[in-house]
Design a protein around this motif. Structure first.
Motif, PDB file in Angstrom:
ATOM      1  N   LEU A   8      18.690 -42.274   1.641  1.00 26.08           N
ATOM      2  CA  LEU A   8      18.451 -40.863   1.339  1.00 26.08           C
ATOM      3  C   LEU A   8      19.698 -40.026   1.600  1.00 26.08           C
ATOM      4  CD1 LEU A   8      14.854 -40.334   2.793  1.00 26.08           C
ATOM      5  CD2 LEU A   8      15.516 -40.431   0.388  1.00 26.08           C
ATOM      6  N   ILE A  13      19.275 -36.961  -0.986  1.00 32.13           N
ATOM      7  CA  ILE A  13      17.892 -36.675  -1.316  1.00 32.13           C
ATOM      8  C   ILE A  13      17.150 -36.378  -0.014  1.00 32.13           C
ATOM      9  CG2 ILE A  13      15.771 -37.603  -2.334  1.00 32.13           C
ATOM     10  CD1 ILE A  13      17.560 -39.569  -3.864  1.00 32.13           C
ATOM     11  N   THR A  14      16.285 -35.377  -0.039  1.00 35.09           N
ATOM     12  CA  THR A  14      15.506 -35.064   1.148  1.00 35.09           C
ATOM     13  C   THR A  14      14.245 -35.911   1.186  1.00 35.09           C
ATOM     14  OG1 THR A  14      14.277 -33.312   0.045  1.00 35.09           O
ATOM     15  CG2 THR A  14      16.323 -32.675   1.155  1.00 35.09           C
ATOM     16  N   THR A  16      11.361 -34.803   1.798  1.00 37.55           N
ATOM     17  CA  THR A  16      10.334 -34.019   1.109  1.00 37.55           C
ATOM     18  C   THR A  16      10.342 -34.302  -0.387  1.00 37.55           C
ATOM     19  OG1 THR A  16      10.628 -32.298   2.776  1.00 37.55           O
ATOM     20  CG2 THR A  16       9.439 -31.690   0.776  1.00 37.55           C
ATOM     21  N   LYS A  17      11.515 -34.435  -0.966  1.00 33.65           N
ATOM     22  CA  LYS A  17      11.611 -34.750  -2.388  1.00 33.65           C
ATOM     23  C   LYS A  17      11.090 -36.158  -2.656  1.00 33.65           C
ATOM     24  CE  LYS A  17      14.693 -34.653  -6.320  1.00 33.65           C
ATOM     25  NZ  LYS A  17      16.014 -34.321  -6.817  1.00 33.65           N
ATOM     26  N   LEU A  18      11.369 -37.084  -1.744  1.00 33.04           N
ATOM     27  CA  LEU A  18      10.862 -38.442  -1.880  1.00 33.04           C
ATOM     28  C   LEU A  18       9.333 -38.451  -1.856  1.00 33.04           C
ATOM     29  CD1 LEU A  18      11.577 -41.457  -2.066  1.00 33.04           C
ATOM     30  CD2 LEU A  18      11.576 -41.501   0.421  1.00 33.04           C
ATOM     31  N   ALA A  20       7.420 -35.992  -2.817  1.00 28.28           N
ATOM     32  CA  ALA A  20       6.972 -35.405  -4.083  1.00 28.28           C
ATOM     33  C   ALA A  20       7.021 -36.409  -5.223  1.00 28.28           C
ATOM     34  CB  ALA A  20       7.830 -34.187  -4.410  1.00 28.28           C
ATOM     35  N   LEU A  21       7.972 -37.325  -5.196  1.00 32.26           N
ATOM     36  CA  LEU A  21       8.107 -38.322  -6.253  1.00 32.26           C
ATOM     37  C   LEU A  21       7.179 -39.522  -6.059  1.00 32.26           C
ATOM     38  CD1 LEU A  21      11.983 -38.317  -6.607  1.00 32.26           C
ATOM     39  CD2 LEU A  21      10.331 -37.320  -8.184  1.00 32.26           C
ATOM     40  N   SER A  22       6.653 -39.680  -4.863  1.00 29.43           N
ATOM     41  CA  SER A  22       5.780 -40.817  -4.587  1.00 29.43           C
ATOM     42  C   SER A  22       4.323 -40.434  -4.803  1.00 29.43           C
ATOM     43  CB  SER A  22       5.983 -41.304  -3.146  1.00 29.43           C
ATOM     44  OG  SER A  22       5.455 -40.370  -2.240  1.00 29.43           O
ATOM     45  N   MET A  52      17.299 -43.260  -8.905  1.00 26.40           N
ATOM     46  CA  MET A  52      18.074 -42.020  -8.724  1.00 26.40           C
ATOM     47  C   MET A  52      19.525 -42.288  -8.619  1.00 26.40           C
ATOM     48  SD  MET A  52      15.644 -39.784  -6.378  1.00 26.40           S
ATOM     49  CE  MET A  52      15.306 -38.354  -7.359  1.00 26.40           C
TER      50      MET A  52
END
Length: 52
Positions: A8, A13-14, A16-18, A20-22, A52
């Motif tokens: 990360l 990448i944060t 939190t973004k991970l 959101a993508l999961s 990514m």
């Protein structure tokens, strides 16, 4: 978890973004699955990070 954190940071990448993508709806649930070694979750996260 430490390997995922390193990736990360390298990819900027944060967590939190991970989340959101999961498929998970909360960071707590994702962290719990990773720490327990859930193979399905780990493979999903690796696919997301590799894309990514």
């Amino acid at each position: 978890m430490s390997e995922i954190k390193k990736i990360l940071i390298d990819k900027n990448i944060t967590f939190t973004k991970l989340v959101a993508l999961s498929k998970f709806k909360s960071a707590w649930g994702l962290r719990k699955a990773i720490n327990r070694g859930n193979l399905k979750t780990l493979s999903e996260i690796r696919l997301i990070l590799n894309a990514m």
